[in-house]
Design an enzyme around this catalytic site. Structure first.
Site, PDB file in Angstrom:
ATOM      1  N   HIS A 113     -13.380  11.392  38.995  1.00 16.57           N
ATOM      2  CA  HIS A 113     -12.438  12.318  39.021  1.00 16.57           C
ATOM      3  C   HIS A 113     -11.299  12.222  37.878  1.00 16.57           C
ATOM      4  O   HIS A 113     -10.668  11.109  37.604  1.00 16.57           O
ATOM      5  CB  HIS A 113     -11.633  11.774  40.438  1.00 16.57           C
ATOM      6  CG  HIS A 113     -10.579  12.687  40.829  1.00 16.57           C
ATOM      7  ND1 HIS A 113     -10.855  13.938  41.271  1.00 16.57           N
ATOM      8  CD2 HIS A 113      -9.261  12.419  40.809  1.00 16.57           C
ATOM      9  CE1 HIS A 113      -9.687  14.741  41.761  1.00 16.57           C
ATOM     10  NE2 HIS A 113      -8.581  13.618  41.352  1.00 16.57           N
ATOM     11  N   ASP A 136     -32.729  10.980  37.380  1.00 14.19           N
ATOM     12  CA  ASP A 136     -32.344  10.956  35.777  1.00 14.19           C
ATOM     13  C   ASP A 136     -33.158  11.959  35.136  1.00 14.19           C
ATOM     14  O   ASP A 136     -32.758  12.617  34.631  1.00 14.19           O
ATOM     15  CB  ASP A 136     -32.318   9.416  35.315  1.00 14.19           C
ATOM     16  CG  ASP A 136     -32.019   9.585  33.908  1.00 14.19           C
ATOM     17  OD1 ASP A 136     -31.744  10.738  33.345  1.00 14.19           O
ATOM     18  OD2 ASP A 136     -32.068   8.468  33.371  1.00 14.19           O
ATOM     19  N   ASP A 186     -17.564  13.204  40.983  1.00 12.21           N
ATOM     20  CA  ASP A 186     -16.229  12.884  41.486  1.00 12.21           C
ATOM     21  C   ASP A 186     -16.297  12.237  42.775  1.00 12.21           C
ATOM     22  O   ASP A 186     -16.865  12.524  43.625  1.00 12.21           O
ATOM     23  CB  ASP A 186     -15.585  14.068  41.674  1.00 12.21           C
ATOM     24  CG  ASP A 186     -14.058  14.129  41.800  1.00 12.21           C
ATOM     25  OD1 ASP A 186     -13.573  13.246  42.460  1.00 12.21           O
ATOM     26  OD2 ASP A 186     -13.492  15.082  41.330  1.00 12.21           O
ATOM     27  N   VAL A 190     -34.583  14.674  30.406  1.00 13.21           N
ATOM     28  CA  VAL A 190     -34.315  13.548  29.552  1.00 13.21           C
ATOM     29  C   VAL A 190     -33.565  12.349  30.300  1.00 13.21           C
ATOM     30  O   VAL A 190     -33.181  12.458  31.064  1.00 13.21           O
ATOM     31  CB  VAL A 190     -33.308  13.874  28.595  1.00 13.21           C
ATOM     32  CG1 VAL A 190     -31.801  14.411  29.304  1.00 13.21           C
ATOM     33  CG2 VAL A 190     -32.621  12.853  27.658  1.00 13.21           C
ATOM     34  N   SER A 196      -7.075  17.443  39.126  1.00 14.60           N
ATOM     35  CA  SER A 196      -6.725  17.065  40.393  1.00 14.60           C
ATOM     36  C   SER A 196      -5.638  17.655  41.211  1.00 14.60           C
ATOM     37  O   SER A 196      -5.738  19.022  41.258  1.00 14.60           O
ATOM     38  CB  SER A 196      -6.364  15.438  40.419  1.00 14.60           C
ATOM     39  OG  SER A 196      -6.439  15.098  41.886  1.00 14.60           O
ATOM     40  N   ASP A 219     -33.696  16.449  34.630  1.00 12.85           N
ATOM     41  CA  ASP A 219     -33.256  17.246  33.457  1.00 12.85           C
ATOM     42  C   ASP A 219     -34.329  17.152  32.358  1.00 12.85           C
ATOM     43  O   ASP A 219     -33.741  17.663  31.144  1.00 12.85           O
ATOM     44  CB  ASP A 219     -31.714  17.328  33.388  1.00 12.85           C
ATOM     45  CG  ASP A 219     -31.567  15.793  33.019  1.00 12.85           C
ATOM     46  OD1 ASP A 219     -32.373  14.972  32.888  1.00 12.85           O
ATOM     47  OD2 ASP A 219     -30.451  15.483  32.611  1.00 12.85           O
ATOM     48  N   ASP A 251     -31.320   9.916  30.409  1.00 14.04           N
ATOM     49  CA  ASP A 251     -30.109   9.250  29.747  1.00 14.04           C
ATOM     50  C   ASP A 251     -29.084   8.546  30.956  1.00 14.04           C
ATOM     51  O   ASP A 251     -27.961   8.579  30.348  1.00 14.04           O
ATOM     52  CB  ASP A 251     -29.520  10.540  29.013  1.00 14.04           C
ATOM     53  CG  ASP A 251     -29.368  11.706  30.248  1.00 14.04           C
ATOM     54  OD1 ASP A 251     -29.692  11.460  31.514  1.00 14.04           O
ATOM     55  OD2 ASP A 251     -28.803  12.800  29.968  1.00 14.04           O
TER      56      ASP A 251
END
Ligand SMILES: *[C@@H]1O[C@H](CO)[C@@H](O)[C@H](O)[C@H]1NC(C)=O
Ligand SMILES: *[C@@H]1O[C@H](CO)[C@@H](O)[C@H](O)[C@H]1NC(C)=O
Ligand SMILES: *[C@@H]1O[C@H](CO)[C@@H](O)[C@H](O)[C@H]1NC(C)=O
Ligand SMILES: *[C@@H]1O[C@H](CO)[C@@H](O)[C@H](O)[C@H]1NC(C)=O
Ligand SMILES: *[C@@H]1O[C@H](CO)[C@@H](O)[C@H](O)[C@H]1NC(C)=O
Ligand SMILES: *[C@@H]1O[C@H](CO)[C@@H](O)[C@H](O)[C@H]1NC(C)=O
Ligand SMILES: *[C@@H]1O[C@H](CO)[C@@H](O)[C@H](O)[C@H]1NC(C)=O
Ligand SMILES: *[C@@H]1O[C@H](CO)[C@@H](O)[C@H](O)[C@H]1NC(C)=O
Ligand SMILES: *[C@@H]1O[C@H](CO)[C@@H](O)[C@H](O)[C@H]1NC(C)=O
Ligand SMILES: *[C@@H]1O[C@H](CO)[C@@H](O)[C@H](O)[C@H]1NC(C)=O
Ligand SMILES: *[C@@H]1O[C@H](CO)[C@@H](O)[C@H](O)[C@H]1NC(C)=O
Length: 527
Positions: free
Chosen positions: A451, A254, A412, A259, A187, A257, A261
């Site tokens: 974050h 989801d 984040d 998969v 940060s 990509d 997960d």
């Protein structure tokens, strides 16, 4: 455990401190260029426990020489306190400077404890106290804004001074300078690490800078933006309603990509449309809520980030997949009481606008309109563009042999990760492209992580260790080990690939083990 034996040896050695070049008593001759050292104190600390930040396991049984150096930069009305902890036994030959969060330039014992438990000499600075706790320190401001010397301490100077002090105190105590010096922060601490690489390329051999609060001049308005949106649209969704959008976006994206997960790894490929939820009923706060168009509009605007009143983007927003309140209340924090929800700004953005831009402690940020946003943005860039820790010229750091790892959670909830991507792209443009930059700086975008941790994805387990291995052994990391506990309670290992590569599921192995993933340049099917 090492810690217990460290403590027992420490007790045995208290009466015979001659193993070090000197006892924990006198560090009287520390010179910091440009500064006047006001006071140096040292105290032997035994069997100390330290808290954890973010919340986690605490450290205990620590014994160390605790050196405090107070200095000022003459004529600049600042007082900067740096604390250095030196392990009594088991020093690993290294120095680690630790970073801050929000307006704090250092977190203190919560970062020093874990570092000395691993054998580092560790340091933390208060950076002249531009902030106190979570807010700004009014004494660091006058009617023109932050006192320039204290702003300089916060932005760049206190870390440089800390590097000088930490190395000098180490040499004085052990009779030997550290073999290697490291930066470790997230940060504000991430920003400080990048700032050190830009301005003081010789201070650290290795830098671990996570979720960096760089591009402050631009990012501050992005941080305040969700609050501005909710106020102007007079629509503040409860966190439960925000989570309905989060769930729908995960359900949609989801699988991008390869998969399922529960993570959105391909954020840019996720074309989530909040308006598809309009009319949907969700169970929230004990009642059934129907998602309205107004709420979908707020969600859309928050993901889009700050815009001018004519609709031009000023800075990226939070990513799709963000859990708005997570670990910390985020930029899109709301509080629901008795069925009524109000928007609550993130203090750093809100106080920055109030004290740094408006110079008016009674300024009411609730009154900011969409029409004000472009001016606020421009004013902030004009006043603080030089304080944004985003100088792309890392060439001196590279030439000095420095190595750096940056990771940023794609989810984040405070600092838009796209700002880190933009900085990386500027550096690549200047220094000869991805491969050239990868020689000394590797970047890792981490799906589902918020974050500095939290979120619902794999958090890097020990990124500083990867920096140390790179600096000392020359092993440049292609992946960063990361781990999380998924919604079923299973521990998932999922290594993070270095930018711009991604980790692609092999289509057959157990998706919970890191070996079922390969490094690839896209999530698409393996060729
Ligand atoms: C302190 O350091 C300065 C500069 O390195 C040196 O000239 C001076 O002799 C030192 N003083 C003592 C008391 O060691
Ligand atoms: C140095 O700091 C110590 C501990 O805070 C304090 O007792 C002492 O008075 C200070 N000395 C000077 C010269 O400021
Ligand atoms: C060290 O501190 C812990 C917790 O404060 C305490 O329980 C323990 O007895 C202490 N050990 C010694 C040897 O003083
Ligand atoms: C330092 O403080 C003095 C006394 O309060 C004030 O007159 C002076 O303007 C300040 N200097 C700066 C650089 O803020
Ligand atoms: C630091 O260097 C010394 C030699 O100067 C060596 O004995 C020691 O093992 C080194 N420590 C580390 C951690 O590399
Ligand atoms: C979102 O998903 C989580 C995890 O499955 C669930 O606990 C929560 O109730 C969902 N929220 C809404 C508003 O549907
Ligand atoms: C992400 O998804 C988009 C759209 O499906 C695709 O074009 C892009 O290549 C994907 N990104 C990666 C890194 O695979
Ligand atoms: C919420 O409602 C309860 C019961 O009606 C009341 O006692 C309480 O004061 C209310 N709280 C707020 C913040 O309005
Ligand atoms: C400070 O802000 C308040 C509230 O917005 C406003 O009434 C006041 O005029 C402002 N003061 C200055 C000096 O601009
Ligand atoms: C920012 O730095 C540039 C180049 O050094 C300088 O010309 C400019 O005045 C600085 N701006 C501010 C607001 O300090
Ligand atoms: C460097 O490599 C050696 C040999 O593989 C290993 O024992 C050591 O732990 C490594 N050091 C670091 C800092 O990774």
């Amino acid at each position: 455990m090492v810690k217990l034996s460290q403590f027992i040896s420490a007790v045995a050695l208290l009466s015979t401190p001659a193993f070090a070049s000197q006892a924990c008593t006198s560090f009287y001759n520390i010179t910091v260029p440009g500064a006047e050292v006001l006071n140096i104190t040292s105290v032997l600390q035994s069997n100390v426990s330290t808290p954890a930040f973010p919340p986690g396991p605490t450290e205990s049984g620590l014994s160390f020489c605790d050196v405090t150096v107070v200095l000022t930069h003459p004529g600049e009305n600042d007082t900067v306190t740096t604390e250095v902890w030196l392990p009594i036994v088991g020093w690993n030959g290294r120095f680690q400077a630790t970073g801050g969060g929000g307006f704090l330039s250092g977190i203190g014992s919560a970062e020093l404890g874990p570092a000395i438990a691993e054998g580092y000499v560790a340091a933390s600075t208060d950076g002249g106290n531009i902030g106190l706790g979570i807010g700004i320190n009014p004494a660091a401001f006058n009617s023109d804004g932050p006192i320039p010397g204290i702003l300089a301490d916060y932005i760049y100077r206190s870390v440089h001074d800390m590097a000088i002090i930490g190395k000098a105190v180490t040499k004085s105590y052990y009779g030997k300078a550290p073999n290697y010096s490291y930066w470790n922060g997230c940060s504000t601490g991430g920003r400080q690490g990048l700032q050190a690489a830009q301005a003081y390329p010789d201070d650290f051999d290795g830098i671990m800078a996570a979720c960096p609060a760089i591009n402050l001049a631009e990012a501050i308005i992005a941080i305040e933006w969700p609050y501005i949106v909710m106020n102007n649209d007079k629509t503040a969704p409860s966190q439960c309603v925000f989570n309905a959008f989060l769930n729908a976006s995960i359900a949609q994206c989801d699988g991008l990509d390869g998969v399922k997960d529960g993570l959105i790894s391909n954020v840019t490929g996720c074309d989530f449309d909040p308006y598809e939820l309009v009319g949907t009923q969700v169970q929230c706060d004990g009642t059934t809520v129907t998602i309205s168009e107004a709420v979908a509009t707020v969600y859309r605007k928050i993901l889009d980030g700050p815009k001018t009143s004519s609709g031009d983007s000023l800075w990226p927003g939070l990513n799709v997949g963000v859990r708005t309140d997570d670990l910390y209340p985020g930029d899109a924090h709301t509080v629901t009481t008795n069925g009524t929800t109000i928007a609550v700004p993130f203090p750093v953005g809100d106080e920055w606008v109030t004290y740094f831009i408006k110079h008016n402690s009674s300024f009411d940020t609730h009154s900011i309109t969409y029409a004000d946003v472009a001016d606020l943005f421009a004013e902030n860039v004009k006043s603080y563009g030089n304080d944004s820790s985003n100088d792309p010229n890392l060439s001196p750091f590279q030439k000095a042999g420095g190595k750096m790892i940056v990771w940023h959670g794609l989810a984040d909830n405070l600092i838009p990760p796209t700002g880190t991507l933009r900085y990386r792209q500027k550096v690549e443009e200047l220094l000869g492209g991805t491969d050239a930059v990868n020689d000394f700086w590797r970047l890792f975008f981490v799906p589902g992580v918020s974050h500095c941790g939290g979120g619902y994805g794999p958090v890097p387990t020990d990124p500083l260790a990867a920096v140390v291995a790179w600096v000392e052994n020359g092993t440049a990391p292609n992946t960063l080990p990361a781990q999380y506990v998924d919604t079923s309670g299973a521990t998932v290992n999922h290594d993070i690939c270095k930018y711009p590569l991604v980790s692609r599921y092999d289509g057959k192995g157990d998706p919970k083990v890191a070996s079922s993933y390969t490094r690839a340049d896209s999530f698409g099917p393996a060729s």
